[in-house]
Design a protein around this motif. Structure first.
Motif, PDB file in Angstrom:
ATOM      1  N   GLY A 193       0.835  -1.207   0.000  1.00 39.91           N
ATOM      2  CA  GLY A 193       0.000   0.000   0.000  1.00 39.91           C
ATOM      3  C   GLY A 193       0.866   1.252   0.000  1.00 39.91           C
ATOM      4  O   GLY A 193       1.997   1.234   0.490  1.00 39.91           O
ATOM      5  N   PRO A 194       0.353   2.370  -0.557  1.00 36.56           N
ATOM      6  CA  PRO A 194       1.154   3.596  -0.670  1.00 36.56           C
ATOM      7  C   PRO A 194       1.617   4.139   0.681  1.00 36.56           C
ATOM      8  O   PRO A 194       2.731   4.647   0.800  1.00 36.56           O
ATOM      9  N   PHE A 195       0.780   4.009   1.708  1.00 37.76           N
ATOM     10  CA  PHE A 195       1.181   4.535   3.024  1.00 37.76           C
ATOM     11  C   PHE A 195       2.379   3.751   3.578  1.00 37.76           C
ATOM     12  O   PHE A 195       3.331   4.333   4.096  1.00 37.76           O
ATOM     13  N   GLU A 196       2.328   2.432   3.418  1.00 35.46           N
ATOM     14  CA  GLU A 196       3.450   1.610   3.883  1.00 35.46           C
ATOM     15  C   GLU A 196       4.713   1.937   3.076  1.00 35.46           C
ATOM     16  O   GLU A 196       5.816   1.964   3.618  1.00 35.46           O
ATOM     17  N   GLY A 197       4.520   2.207   1.775  1.00 32.47           N
ATOM     18  CA  GLY A 197       5.662   2.597   0.941  1.00 32.47           C
ATOM     19  C   GLY A 197       6.309   3.866   1.473  1.00 32.47           C
ATOM     20  O   GLY A 197       7.533   3.991   1.552  1.00 32.47           O
ATOM     21  N   TRP A 198       5.474   4.787   1.888  1.00 28.03           N
ATOM     22  CA  TRP A 198       5.984   6.048   2.438  1.00 28.03           C
ATOM     23  C   TRP A 198       6.660   5.812   3.803  1.00 28.03           C
ATOM     24  O   TRP A 198       7.718   6.378   4.102  1.00 28.03           O
ATOM     25  N   LEU A 199       6.056   4.935   4.616  1.00 30.36           N
ATOM     26  CA  LEU A 199       6.663   4.638   5.924  1.00 30.36           C
ATOM     27  C   LEU A 199       8.064   4.015   5.760  1.00 30.36           C
ATOM     28  O   LEU A 199       8.956   4.269   6.561  1.00 30.36           O
ATOM     29  N   LEU A 200       8.244   3.236   4.715  1.00 29.16           N
ATOM     30  CA  LEU A 200       9.581   2.665   4.479  1.00 29.16           C
ATOM     31  C   LEU A 200      10.598   3.766   4.195  1.00 29.16           C
ATOM     32  O   LEU A 200      11.734   3.718   4.665  1.00 29.16           O
ATOM     33  N   LEU A 201      10.172   4.772   3.422  1.00 28.07           N
ATOM     34  CA  LEU A 201      11.082   5.902   3.141  1.00 28.07           C
ATOM     35  C   LEU A 201      11.474   6.604   4.442  1.00 28.07           C
ATOM     36  O   LEU A 201      12.630   6.949   4.660  1.00 28.07           O
ATOM     37  N   ARG A 202      10.470   6.790   5.298  1.00 25.53           N
ATOM     38  CA  ARG A 202      10.750   7.393   6.613  1.00 25.53           C
ATOM     39  C   ARG A 202      11.774   6.554   7.362  1.00 25.53           C
ATOM     40  O   ARG A 202      12.735   7.065   7.916  1.00 25.53           O
ATOM     41  N   GLY A 203      11.568   5.234   7.367  1.00 21.11           N
ATOM     42  CA  GLY A 203      12.483   4.351   8.097  1.00 21.11           C
ATOM     43  C   GLY A 203      13.894   4.399   7.541  1.00 21.11           C
ATOM     44  O   GLY A 203      14.871   4.407   8.287  1.00 21.11           O
ATOM     45  N   MET A 204      14.002   4.449   6.222  1.00 27.03           N
ATOM     46  CA  MET A 204      15.334   4.398   5.606  1.00 27.03           C
ATOM     47  C   MET A 204      16.174   5.638   5.902  1.00 27.03           C
ATOM     48  O   MET A 204      17.391   5.600   5.790  1.00 27.03           O
ATOM     49  N   ARG A 205      15.518   6.739   6.304  1.00 26.64           N
ATOM     50  CA  ARG A 205      16.294   7.954   6.612  1.00 26.64           C
ATOM     51  C   ARG A 205      17.236   7.745   7.799  1.00 26.64           C
ATOM     52  O   ARG A 205      18.236   8.426   7.934  1.00 26.64           O
ATOM     53  N   THR A 206      16.887   6.811   8.674  1.00 25.64           N
ATOM     54  CA  THR A 206      17.752   6.566   9.848  1.00 25.64           C
ATOM     55  C   THR A 206      18.408   5.191   9.795  1.00 25.64           C
ATOM     56  O   THR A 206      19.034   4.772  10.767  1.00 25.64           O
ATOM     57  N   MET A 207      18.263   4.494   8.675  1.00 23.88           N
ATOM     58  CA  MET A 207      18.752   3.108   8.643  1.00 23.88           C
ATOM     59  C   MET A 207      20.251   3.023   8.949  1.00 23.88           C
ATOM     60  O   MET A 207      20.682   2.136   9.692  1.00 23.88           O
ATOM     61  N   HIS A 208      21.048   3.944   8.393  1.00 22.36           N
ATOM     62  CA  HIS A 208      22.496   3.854   8.611  1.00 22.36           C
ATOM     63  C   HIS A 208      22.845   4.013  10.094  1.00 22.36           C
ATOM     64  O   HIS A 208      23.755   3.357  10.600  1.00 22.36           O
ATOM     65  N   LEU A 209      22.102   4.873  10.810  1.00 19.14           N
ATOM     66  CA  LEU A 209      22.375   5.064  12.248  1.00 19.14           C
ATOM     67  C   LEU A 209      21.901   3.860  13.047  1.00 19.14           C
ATOM     68  O   LEU A 209      22.603   3.375  13.944  1.00 19.14           O
ATOM     69  N   ARG A 210      20.713   3.371  12.727  1.00 22.32           N
ATOM     70  CA  ARG A 210      20.163   2.224  13.462  1.00 22.32           C
ATOM     71  C   ARG A 210      21.026   0.988  13.278  1.00 22.32           C
ATOM     72  O   ARG A 210      21.337   0.269  14.234  1.00 22.32           O
ATOM     73  N   VAL A 211      21.421   0.733  12.023  1.00 21.65           N
ATOM     74  CA  VAL A 211      22.189  -0.486  11.742  1.00 21.65           C
ATOM     75  C   VAL A 211      23.581  -0.396  12.379  1.00 21.65           C
ATOM     76  O   VAL A 211      24.076  -1.358  12.958  1.00 21.65           O
ATOM     77  N   GLU A 212      24.181   0.784  12.306  1.00 21.38           N
ATOM     78  CA  GLU A 212      25.509   0.956  12.916  1.00 21.38           C
ATOM     79  C   GLU A 212      25.448   0.655  14.417  1.00 21.38           C
ATOM     80  O   GLU A 212      26.268  -0.087  14.960  1.00 21.38           O
ATOM     81  N   ARG A 213      24.439   1.208  15.073  1.00 13.42           N
ATOM     82  CA  ARG A 213      24.309   1.016  16.519  1.00 13.42           C
ATOM     83  C   ARG A 213      23.972  -0.441  16.863  1.00 13.42           C
ATOM     84  O   ARG A 213      24.509  -1.022  17.816  1.00 13.42           O
ATOM     85  N   ALA A 214      23.092  -1.051  16.064  1.00 14.62           N
ATOM     86  CA  ALA A 214      22.732  -2.454  16.312  1.00 14.62           C
ATOM     87  C   ALA A 214      23.964  -3.348  16.166  1.00 14.62           C
ATOM     88  O   ALA A 214      24.167  -4.280  16.960  1.00 14.62           O
ATOM     89  N   CYS A 215      24.787  -3.070  15.161  1.00 16.94           N
ATOM     90  CA  CYS A 215      26.017  -3.853  14.960  1.00 16.94           C
ATOM     91  C   CYS A 215      26.958  -3.692  16.152  1.00 16.94           C
ATOM     92  O   CYS A 215      27.526  -4.679  16.649  1.00 16.94           O
TER      93      CYS A 215
END
Ligand code: PLP
Length: 334
Positions: A193-215
């Motif tokens: 759905g388009p809303f979920e597509g947009w939520l993924l974009l929101r999530g990806m804005r912080t992906m590099h920080l989240r993944v770095e910290r999780a690692c």
């Protein structure tokens, strides 16, 4: 021009463009879930075709694959991930169209050398699919290593907030199988759905920080508990004790991911007790969110699960590492 919403949505197109670029692909399509993405790719096979898949992989997909291949006349051959020769032997046995790789493999984190698997697949006339959910689009670039398709359960690190179910497939080139995959997606309707597509974009804005910290958190936790009393094994590709560590160093850049498993002395009963004492780790299915989760996979998967019953799977989040270590310590000590 205006198009019907099952064919495509602008929100999804924006997200697909970002993911495509991150994976260095030729095209990307979002799906309603990781399972919708993976099953659509298998549905590009025809009766009489053959697929090689690892014995260790996301269990729900493995279960579906066994049933689907049985019912639709597709030959399913299993190879052992972590055993260098197993895939080569399977590919020598009969002509094969698709090779499936999941690395690290959920939930025992065997590593598969994607570049080698791609060479083997291509030499046998097959195409390689890499489920890179656990490695995220940041740590491993399967297409650069020779994969033909990359799959993500975008529900996990790409979204990162445990509030969307989504999947993605990225193709190295827009070949005949890709055209068929796009047809399966739109005609069967497993779109996002388009809303979920947009939520993924929101999530990806912080992906590099989240993944770095999780690692970082996962590495710290793995090192802390590797020789801890009551712990029999920590399974994490970042540890030198991991049999696939050399492969992980070669194909995971910037960290070894946020997923690890721990085996405990005392068998199933003590392992369940340890999990019951945890206060900070949330007992839940899923992975790749900001919060740390724990799961007794053997209990969840039920009869026939290949996962040892003294194993807990952890998805390490972005919390304060002292809090995580303290919680696990008190749970193990009892
Ligand atoms: N691939 C892997 C490695 C997974 O862990 C999962 C789900 O846990 C999936 C695929 C399926 O994804 P979804 O739950 O988004 O359908």
């Amino acid at each position: 021009s205006r198009r019907y919403a099952r064919d495509q949505s602008l929100n999804s197109e924006m997200t697909e463009a970002v993911l495509c670029e991150m994976e260095n692909g030729a095209d990307c399509k979002l799906f309603a879930s990781g399972m919708a993405a993976a099953t659509a790719l298998v549905q590009t096979l025809r009766p009489g075709d053959r697929i090689a898949a690892p014995t260790v992989m996301y269990w729900s997909f493995r279960d579906w694959l066994i049933l689907f291949c049985r019912d639709w006349g597709i030959d399913l051959a299993f190879y052992t991930p972590g055993d260098e020769n197993s895939l080569a032997i399977v590919l020598q046995a009969a002509p094969t169209q698709l090779v499936w790789v999941e690395s690290p493999a959920n939930p025992t984190w065997e590593m598969v050398d994607i570049a080698r698997a791609a060479d083997l697949a291509h030499a046998a006339g097959a195409q390689l699919v890499a489920d890179s959910t656990v490695s995220t689009p940041l740590l491993t670039k399967p297409i650069e290593l020779g994969a033909d398709y990359v799959i993500h359960s975008a529900t996990k690190y790409i979204n990162g907030h445990s509030d969307v179910v989504a999947g993605a497939v990225i193709a190295a080139k827009q070949d005949a199988r890709w055209e068929r995959l796009c047809m399966v997606r739109v005609k069967q309707g497993g779109i996002l759905g388009p809303f979920e597509g947009w939520l993924l974009l929101r999530g990806m804005r912080t992906m590099h920080l989240r993944v770095e910290r999780a690692c970082q958190n996962a590495m710290a936790l793995a090192l802390h508990f590797e020789n801890f009393p009551g712990v029999s094994q920590v399974i994490y590709p970042g540890l030198t004790s991991h049999p696939g560590h050399e492969i992980a160093v070669k194909q995971m850049k910037g960290g070894f991911g946020g997923m690890l498993s721990i085996r405990f002395d005392g068998g199933k009963a003590r392992t369940a007790e340890i999990m019951g004492r945890m206060k900070h780790f949330v007992r839940a299915t899923s992975l790749g969110g900001v919060e740390s989760l724990v799961e007794h996979r053997a209990l969840v998967e039920g009869d026939g699960s290949p996962v040892p019953d003294d194993l807990l799977r952890f998805s390490i989040g972005i919390e304060n590492i002292e809090d995580l270590i303290h919680d696990l310590e008190q749970a193990v000590r009892g």
